[in-house]
Design an enzyme around this catalytic site. Structure first.
Site: not given
Ligand code: DPM
Length: 322
Positions: A89-90, A136, A140-141, A158-160, A163-164, A251
């Site tokens: 998706k990326d 988020t 889209r979400r 944001r972040g991995n 982190t989230r 995307c």
């Protein structure tokens, strides 16, 4: 199967992002290939991309021109690596000259998940208190959930993944929306409180599958990768990607899809939404899985006829202004 690869064993260099999820995915690809080609050597080259470095700007604003893929692509074109493993998706729907999508692996659950703060653990999207803050950065979400749950608020995150989740635990958010597949691959499937059904939110194009990108003029690598190709996933994802490409959506747009193959028929559902969630343009096409790309194009045309291009143009202008 290794008979399709003609030359003698050599060393293959695989490009990957450095994030924990990217490395788990790339290690899986490496281990699978090693099983099929025990005499070959596979090395992983870890890289950071622009998307890993810029963490203080909303994703939608940076745009999508290979945010998480460009550095890996440059390496392949220079011959420094042989292929790159991405979350499909990326991977943009248009690839740089000289590169192609060489393999699509079997898809995991492509749905999104609700991940709750501990204090809400018995809740679902519908029963979260008025004004709960959902993290988020996916338009889209945001658009689809706003449509169904106007009592919720949405805030960029944001972040991995780690982190989230730390921000969620710290109380910055009441819940996060994350891909089921990413959580599962990191062994955090137990964090999923609710798998969000397709009737409420369609997933992103290519979500849950890995896409392996390689050089167009490299038949040896292409045939090496074929052992990992999953035909049904590839057909579904080719339909989804053709749909997105045709709408000129990158995307970071409120475009969602769902695909099913049953009894030899591929059914593709697609949606374009306004950011306030008030307008959802949604339609369905079906046909032979071998005609996947044509189905994607057909569905895009149906949505264009219902005003999809105007919606996307207005969102692009809005995101640039904000
Ligand atoms: C893209 C989006 C997100 C990622 C946008 C979207 C989510 C961003 C966010 C294109 N890439 O889905 O509408 O919610 O802030 C990403 C994830 C995975 C791949 C993480 C996730 C793992 C799942 C997979 C980020 N890219 O979506 O939770 O392999 O499909």
């Amino acid at each position: 199967m290794s008979s399709t690869v003609s030359s003698s064993p050599r060393t293959i260099r695989i490009a990957s992002r450095k994030s924990q999820l990217a490395l788990v995915q790339t290690h899986w690809v490496r281990d699978e290939l090693q099983k099929h080609y025990p005499d070959w050597t596979f090395e992983i080259q870890e890289m950071s991309t622009q998307g890993d470095k810029i963490l203080d700007v909303a994703l939608a604003k940076i745009g999508d021109k290979g945010l998480f893929t460009k550095e890996l692509e440059v390496g392949m074109l220079k011959g420094e690596s042989d292929f790159a493993v991405h979350s499909l998706k990326d991977l943009p729907t248009r690839l740089p000259e000289g590169l192609m999508l060489g393999c699509v692996t079997e898809r995991e659950n492509p749905a999104d998940a609700l991940v709750l703060h501990e204090k809400h653990r018995d809740k679902q999207l519908a029963t979260l208190p008025e004004g709960s803050v959902i993290g988020t950065s996916s338009l889209r979400r945001l658009a689809q959930l706003r449509h169904h749950f106007p009592h919720l608020q949405f805030k960029d995150v944001r972040g991995n993944l780690n982190t989230r989740l730390a921000k969620l635990e710290a109380g910055e958010y009441d819940a996060l929306i994350l891909a089921v597949a990413g959580l599962q691959r990191l062994g955090m499937g137990d964090r999923v409180h609710q798998v969000i059904p397709a009737e409420i939110s369609l997933h992103a194009v290519g979500q849950g599958a890995l896409g392996i990108e390689c050089r167009t003029e490299d038949p040896e690598i292409l045939s090496l990768l074929k052992v990992l190709e999953h035909t049904e996933t590839a057909q579904r994802c080719y339909a989804e990607r053709a749909f997105l490409r045709e709408l000129e959506g990158g995307c970071q747009v409120p475009i969602g899809v769902n695909t099913v193959i049953a009894d030899g028929v591929l059914t593709l559902t697609g949606l374009v939404a306004t950011l306030d969630g008030k307008t959802l343009v949604k339609d369905v096409v079906s046909g032979a899985p071998e005609e996947a790309e044509a189905l994607g194009v057909e569905l895009a045309q149906k949505l264009k006829d219902q005003g999809a291009e105007e919606i996307l143009a207005a969102i692009f202008a809005e995101v640039q202004r904000s």
